[in-house]
Motif scaffolding. Structure first.
Motif, PDB file in Angstrom:
ATOM      1  N   UNK A 194       0.833  -1.199   0.000  1.00 19.74           N
ATOM      2  CA  UNK A 194       0.000   0.000   0.000  1.00 19.74           C
ATOM      3  C   UNK A 194       0.867   1.247   0.000  1.00 19.74           C
ATOM      4  N   UNK A 195       0.570   2.157  -0.906  1.00 22.23           N
ATOM      5  CA  UNK A 195       1.337   3.397  -0.981  1.00 22.23           C
ATOM      6  C   UNK A 195       1.014   4.287   0.213  1.00 22.23           C
ATOM      7  N   UNK A 196       2.041   4.916   0.747  1.00 26.35           N
ATOM      8  CA  UNK A 196       1.854   5.821   1.865  1.00 26.35           C
ATOM      9  C   UNK A 196       1.236   7.131   1.373  1.00 26.35           C
ATOM     10  N   UNK A 197       0.214   7.634   2.077  1.00 29.27           N
ATOM     11  CA  UNK A 197      -0.396   8.893   1.655  1.00 29.27           C
ATOM     12  C   UNK A 197       0.591  10.048   1.774  1.00 29.27           C
ATOM     13  N   UNK A 198       0.544  10.941   0.789  1.00 34.72           N
ATOM     14  CA  UNK A 198       1.431  12.091   0.820  1.00 34.72           C
ATOM     15  C   UNK A 198       0.942  13.103   1.848  1.00 34.72           C
ATOM     16  N   UNK A 199       1.884  13.637   2.608  1.00 34.10           N
ATOM     17  CA  UNK A 199       1.520  14.624   3.612  1.00 34.10           C
ATOM     18  C   UNK A 199       1.207  15.957   2.937  1.00 34.10           C
ATOM     19  N   UNK A 200       0.199  16.629   3.455  1.00 29.63           N
ATOM     20  CA  UNK A 200      -0.201  17.915   2.906  1.00 29.63           C
ATOM     21  C   UNK A 200       0.819  18.981   3.276  1.00 29.63           C
ATOM     22  N   UNK A 201       0.964  20.005   2.433  1.00 24.64           N
ATOM     23  CA  UNK A 201       1.887  21.092   2.792  1.00 24.64           C
ATOM     24  C   UNK A 201       1.420  21.791   4.055  1.00 24.64           C
ATOM     25  N   UNK A 202       2.372  22.280   4.819  1.00 28.63           N
ATOM     26  CA  UNK A 202       2.034  22.909   6.091  1.00 28.63           C
ATOM     27  C   UNK A 202       1.379  24.266   5.879  1.00 28.63           C
ATOM     28  N   UNK A 203       0.558  24.620   6.860  1.00 25.90           N
ATOM     29  CA  UNK A 203      -0.087  25.930   6.847  1.00 25.90           C
ATOM     30  C   UNK A 203       0.850  26.925   7.516  1.00 25.90           C
ATOM     31  N   UNK A 204       1.459  27.778   6.721  1.00 21.71           N
ATOM     32  CA  UNK A 204       2.379  28.759   7.284  1.00 21.71           C
ATOM     33  C   UNK A 204       1.615  29.807   8.090  1.00 21.71           C
ATOM     34  N   UNK A 205       2.201  30.199   9.223  1.00 19.88           N
ATOM     35  CA  UNK A 205       1.557  31.188  10.070  1.00 19.88           C
ATOM     36  C   UNK A 205       1.716  32.590   9.482  1.00 19.88           C
ATOM     37  N   UNK A 206       2.748  32.782   8.695  1.00 20.15           N
ATOM     38  CA  UNK A 206       2.974  34.095   8.118  1.00 20.15           C
ATOM     39  C   UNK A 206       3.964  34.926   8.902  1.00 20.15           C
ATOM     40  N   UNK A 207       4.480  34.371   9.999  1.00 20.80           N
ATOM     41  CA  UNK A 207       5.537  35.009  10.786  1.00 20.80           C
ATOM     42  C   UNK A 207       6.801  34.216  10.508  1.00 20.80           C
ATOM     43  N   UNK A 208       7.728  34.819   9.773  1.00 17.15           N
ATOM     44  CA  UNK A 208       8.879  34.082   9.253  1.00 17.15           C
ATOM     45  C   UNK A 208       9.632  33.318  10.336  1.00 17.15           C
ATOM     46  N   UNK A 209       9.976  33.992  11.408  1.00 20.45           N
ATOM     47  CA  UNK A 209      10.734  33.330  12.455  1.00 20.45           C
ATOM     48  C   UNK A 209       9.959  32.221  13.135  1.00 20.45           C
ATOM     49  N   UNK A 210       8.644  32.413  13.310  1.00 21.58           N
ATOM     50  CA  UNK A 210       7.825  31.395  13.963  1.00 21.58           C
ATOM     51  C   UNK A 210       7.657  30.179  13.069  1.00 21.58           C
TER      52      UNK A 210
END
Length: 498
Positions: free
Chosen positions: A2-18
């Motif tokens: 069984x193929x492993x499901x691809x992880x979704x891209x992360x939701x960036x907070x919009x604060x570069x350092x965070x």
């Protein structure tokens, strides 16, 4: 297989350092907790979270229970933001009958009924907007309505399951004004970020954050300084020098003064740190500036970070010596930062240094002085750790660092505010001494990790012609104590007045 499901891209907070601290942002489809006392920046980060989603084409919903929609939009406007059609604001106000004295005092209207109406209104707003990102502000209102820890936990759990069915990424805000010991949401949330504000005895408030929890995800632990400025929250991730290793040729850099280079065994090695110690007025700043000017003359870039001296005074002094620092700055080869220790956090200072090195390619750094830098630190042991990481990082980037320390006293035994001699690769010592009715300056190198150096003591003079270094003071004994004794010869080793 069984193929492993691809992880979704992360939701960036919009604060570069965070986002850097969170290794890219928040895993989508989960509930997160952002907690902190009032004024720590929760609403600002939440708005940046929704704005980052809108930029990525995701619909956002801000559910406010503690602020009015007008207040929220005014706060966004103060940062230059406009909440467009992609961001919906739902202001949850108490039912009108709650403002009626008869209903407020009625036994028939219980907190259970109000909690149920609140939850229903929240779910209806979500069904209408179909948001991808949700901000719920704040949990303190729900905690007050629930009245008990058990009912509060059940309510949050029910909301979590509802959010999971919607597939939304949710940021819950908690202002910690009701029960700071209640960790109910900590166990239910996928991640927890805490914001803190500290008020020193003198100076502006200091803010820092820490990621307490992030399920199934590595993150940068510990405290990270941040500030709130026009345009949003700026986070300065804690520097870890081991993550920034680079390769470079460890060449020898000269100062342009032959006698000084001879005392240093040829010069200062690239990618090393030099500590310049001495009493006030002994020439520490000008000595370090000489190395920065020499770097610019070699075609490199240099940066001066001034905690103590006024910039205009430094420019005037060096101009009289024939050094055109303003011209070097205008050409983009020299950067001079005037810093206010009372307004600066150590993380912000580290960020400024890294910006010059990573983005402008600076290879010579002068920090003037450690005394001023220490004023920005709450405790001495943190100063040592911050300075250790910063020097290690700069060394691994092939940058040469000059760190200045003003010692207490003028002659004789002197003390530094903190001992950092073991951190530096080279230690240069400056001293005043008396000879033939005049106050003179002496220079010596007491430590050098790379290569050999002279063990002699030489006189140094600073005047309108610049820095002059004399021959070794072999005819004197006790120069470093301030009152030397002539043991042989005459005053020929001393620099003559010019």
């Amino acid at each position: 297989m069984t193929a492993q499901p691809k992880s979704l891209p992360k939701a960036q907070i919009g604060v570069e350092g965070l986002d850097d601290i969170l290794a890219g942002g928040l895993a989508p489809g989960h509930v997160y907790l952002l907690e902190g006392s009032p004024g720590t920046g929760k609403t600002t980060i939440a708005l940046q979270f929704l704005l980052a989603g809108a930029k990525a084409g995701e619909t956002g919903l801000y559910i406010t229970m503690s602020e009015t929609e007008a207040e929220l939009r005014d706060g966004a406007a103060s940062h230059g933001w406009s909440l467009d059609d992609a961001i919906h604001v739902f202001e949850l106000v108490p039912p009108e009958n709650l403002l009626d004295d008869e209903h407020q005092q009625s036994l028939l209207y219980s907190s259970d009924l109000e909690l149920g109406e609140t939850t229903k209104a929240v779910f209806e707003a979500i069904d209408r907007a179909k948001p991808v990102r949700i901000v719920l502000d704040s949990l303190s209102e729900i905690r007050l309505l629930a009245q008990s820890s058990l009912r509060y936990r059940r309510q949050i759990l029910a909301m979590k399951h509802y959010f999971a069915k919607q597939g939304a990424t949710v940021l819950m805000l908690d202002d910690l004004t009701t029960d700071t010991n209640d960790k109910t949401v900590h166990s239910l949330a996928h991640g927890v970020i805490r914001l803190e504000e500290m008020t020193p005895t003198y100076g502006a408030e200091r803010r820092r954050l820490r990621v307490i929890k992030y399920r199934g995800q590595s993150f940068r632990g510990g405290f990270h300084d941040f500030t709130i400025v026009e345009g949003g929250v700026q986070v300065f991730p804690r520097l870890i020098s081991s993550e920034h290793k680079t390769g470079f040729a460890r060449t020898v850099l000269t100062s342009g003064i032959a006698e000084l280079d001879a005392l240093l065994g040829g010069g200062i090695e690239k990618g090393s740190s030099t500590l310049v110690m001495g009493p006030a007025g002994s020439g520490k700043s000008l000595l370090a500036v000489q190395f920065a000017v020499s770097a610019v003359q070699r075609g490199e870039k240099a940066a001066l970070f001034l905690f103590d001296e006024e910039l205009s005074l430094l420019l005037d002094r060096t101009r009289l010596m024939g050094l055109d620092l303003e011209g070097m700055c205008a050409a983009g080869n020299l950067f001079i930062e005037q810093l206010d220790a009372a307004e600066l956090s150590p993380g912000e200072f580290t960020h400024q240094v890294r910006t010059r090195v990573d983005r402008q390619g600076v290879k010579t750094i002068v920090i003037d002085s450690l005394n001023g830098y220490q004023s920005a630190m709450p405790e001495e042991q943190f100063l040592i750790l911050h300075m250790h990481e910063l020097l290690q990082y700069l060394n691994r980037q092939g940058a040469s660092t000059f760190l200045l320390v003003a010692q207490h006293g003028l002659v004789g035994d002197m003390q530094a505010p903190v001992d950092v001699t073991y951190l530096a690769d080279t230690v240069i010592l400056l001293r005043y001494f008396e000879a033939f009715g005049q106050v003179r300056r002496a220079l010596s190198v007491i430590k050098k990790r790379f290569g050999s150096h002279e063990n002699t003591i030489r006189e140094i003079r600073v005047d309108s012609r610049g820095i002059a270094v004399g021959e070794p003071l072999r005819a004197f004994q006790g120069v470093l104590r301030g009152v030397p004794v002539m043991v042989e010869g005459d005053r020929a080793a001393l620099l003559e007045d010019r």
